[in-house]
Motif scaffolding. Sequence first.
Motif, short mmCIF file in Angstrom:
data_model
loop_
_atom_site.label_atom_id
_atom_site.label_comp_id
_atom_site.label_asym_id
_atom_site.label_seq_id
_atom_site.Cartn_x
_atom_site.Cartn_y
_atom_site.Cartn_z
N ILE A 1 -4.15 5.94 -2.34
CA ILE A 1 -4.00 6.47 -3.70
C ILE A 1 -4.37 7.95 -3.72
CG2 ILE A 1 -4.92 6.36 -6.06
CD1 ILE A 1 -5.19 3.35 -5.69
N LEU A 2 -5.45 8.31 -3.00
CA LEU A 2 -5.83 9.72 -2.90
C LEU A 2 -4.71 10.54 -2.26
CD1 LEU A 2 -9.57 9.51 -1.75
CD2 LEU A 2 -8.70 10.00 -4.04
N LEU A 3 -4.06 9.98 -1.24
CA LEU A 3 -2.94 10.66 -0.61
C LEU A 3 -1.80 10.86 -1.61
CD1 LEU A 3 -2.76 8.91 2.89
CD2 LEU A 3 -3.84 11.08 2.30
N GLY A 4 -1.57 9.85 -2.47
CA GLY A 4 -0.54 9.98 -3.50
C GLY A 4 -0.87 11.07 -4.50
N ILE A 5 -2.14 11.15 -4.90
CA ILE A 5 -2.56 12.21 -5.82
C ILE A 5 -2.37 13.57 -5.17
CG2 ILE A 5 -4.55 13.20 -7.04
CD1 ILE A 5 -5.63 10.33 -7.33
N GLY A 6 -2.78 13.68 -3.90
CA GLY A 6 -2.63 14.95 -3.19
C GLY A 6 -1.18 15.37 -3.07
N SER B 1 11.97 13.18 -8.97
CA SER B 1 13.16 12.33 -8.93
C SER B 1 13.48 11.92 -7.49
CB SER B 1 14.35 13.06 -9.54
OG SER B 1 14.60 14.29 -8.88
N SER B 2 13.32 12.84 -6.53
CA SER B 2 13.55 12.50 -5.13
C SER B 2 12.55 11.48 -4.63
CB SER B 2 13.46 13.76 -4.26
OG SER B 2 14.49 14.67 -4.58
N ASN B 3 11.29 11.66 -5.01
CA ASN B 3 10.27 10.70 -4.59
C ASN B 3 10.50 9.33 -5.22
OD1 ASN B 3 8.84 12.54 -2.98
ND2 ASN B 3 7.69 13.32 -4.73
N PHE B 4 10.98 9.31 -6.45
CA PHE B 4 11.28 8.04 -7.11
C PHE B 4 12.37 7.30 -6.35
CE2 PHE B 4 13.64 5.51 -10.27
CZ PHE B 4 12.61 4.68 -10.70
N VAL B 5 13.41 8.03 -5.95
CA VAL B 5 14.47 7.43 -5.14
C VAL B 5 13.91 6.91 -3.83
CG1 VAL B 5 16.58 7.94 -3.82
CG2 VAL B 5 16.34 8.78 -6.16
N GLY B 6 12.95 7.66 -3.25
CA GLY B 6 12.34 7.24 -2.00
C GLY B 6 11.55 5.95 -2.10
N ILE B 7 11.14 5.58 -3.33
CA ILE B 7 10.45 4.31 -3.54
C ILE B 7 11.44 3.18 -3.82
CG2 ILE B 7 8.82 3.07 -5.03
CD1 ILE B 7 7.47 5.77 -5.55
N ILE C 1 0.83 -1.21 0.00
CA ILE C 1 0.00 0.00 0.00
C ILE C 1 0.86 1.26 0.00
CG2 ILE C 1 -1.64 1.34 1.38
CD1 ILE C 1 -3.00 -1.25 2.13
N SER C 2 1.95 1.25 0.76
CA SER C 2 2.85 2.40 0.78
C SER C 2 3.49 2.62 -0.59
CB SER C 2 3.93 2.21 1.85
OG SER C 2 3.36 2.14 3.13
N ALA C 3 3.92 1.52 -1.23
CA ALA C 3 4.51 1.62 -2.56
C ALA C 3 3.50 2.12 -3.58
CB ALA C 3 5.08 0.28 -3.00
N LEU C 4 2.24 1.65 -3.45
CA LEU C 4 1.18 2.10 -4.35
C LEU C 4 0.99 3.60 -4.25
CD1 LEU C 4 -1.14 1.30 -6.29
CD2 LEU C 4 -2.58 1.02 -4.26
#
Length: 416
Positions: A109-114, A358-364, A53-56
């Motif tokens: 998912i809503l949190l990710g969009i936000g 790019s930072s968020n991608f690294v964080g995943i 769920i966190s990765a999603l």
Amino acid sequence: MQQRSRLRSFPHSVFGLYTVAGFYRGAQNMALTTLALIIKEDLGYGAGTIGVISALSGIVLVLVTLMISARLKPAQLERAVSISLVTLVLGLVIIGVSHSIYLTAFASILLGIGGGLGMPGLAGSVQLAAGETSSNPQRILAIYTLVLSISLAIGPLLEAGLLDATHQDVRWPFLAFAILPLLALGIMLSRHREAIAAAARASAAGGPSITPVADTKRVRLLQTPEVVKALLAQLMYAVPFAALTVFGAEVARVTDQATAAQAQLAFTVFFIFSLGSRGLVAWRSPIYHKGLAYTASGIMTITGLTFIVAGHSFTLFLVGMIILGIPHGLIFPLALSALASSLPPDQLPRANSLLMGSSNFVGIIAPLILGVIAAATTYRFMMGTVLAPVILLFAVFVGVVGIMRLRHSPVARSTP
């Protein structure tokens, strides 16, 4: 009368944006740090479900940042912030009242969009406001990042008090913190109404109406020196920050025999030094030699990681966290001001999205790889591997800065 006018104009000032940013980031951070407790302690699912769920949520955040926020026009940034606040409120309320893992996943998912709309949108809005209203836009941006740090420090304290008052009911923080983005949404709607009213007044008076920022020729971001330096500096820190966020407490406990309370103390000290660094940037702005500050931040990042990897005590771990807190506070405000000062306003949404995406991608990606390494070896070896990409990025940064200096250095004239 003048005082009333100032109070009435608060939502439409840069201080209104500061308030929105503080409310938004405090609520978002609460959700990110408490979601695992809902999934495990309330819904009864394990670490695998938490990870999925966190990765999603993280993947959605990155996609929205790079594919939607990057394409926004300056005039659309505040609207994107308003939409992000709506999705944040919905996500918090759904998690707070739902007892279904599927609705919880939908809310994440809503949190990710936000997150994908909100952070770039807020940064761009403050950058534009700073450029329009201040003779020292760097200070405006530094104060913005300072507000984000303050919200990260105060939010957990408020949540801890709420949990104590509700006998550790982990649903209450989601419902209570939903009030913050609702208040922020009220400020954003007030700003939107005032913009419409100002345009109508200008039109009725026969004066020039407020027009959107004119489009300029599309800039090649990766060929713009200040953008490249800011991106490399941000990435230089993104890998260790991702490692510390996910594994830092376990590293302290397993490797350095720290207690859980000591591990949290290390993070508190980390954020205190980060907050102090951002306060220093705000006080000393404008900072003209950003390349030197980036270089110092890279050296401190390598030094702090070395203390954590080579040290065999909690004291050395704490020293490493103190050192790492300083570049955490320095890099982001300097990067935002570098983008704002080197790019036309209509190019800022793309640049901000590239920086944050790019930072968020690294964080995943980084936690997934580091988790495999830790499972196969030890936490100490895992933290040692974090040094490799940091040193590589630092070497690339130094090389890029050197090449840029050679390209822009004046050619000496030969005497006849």
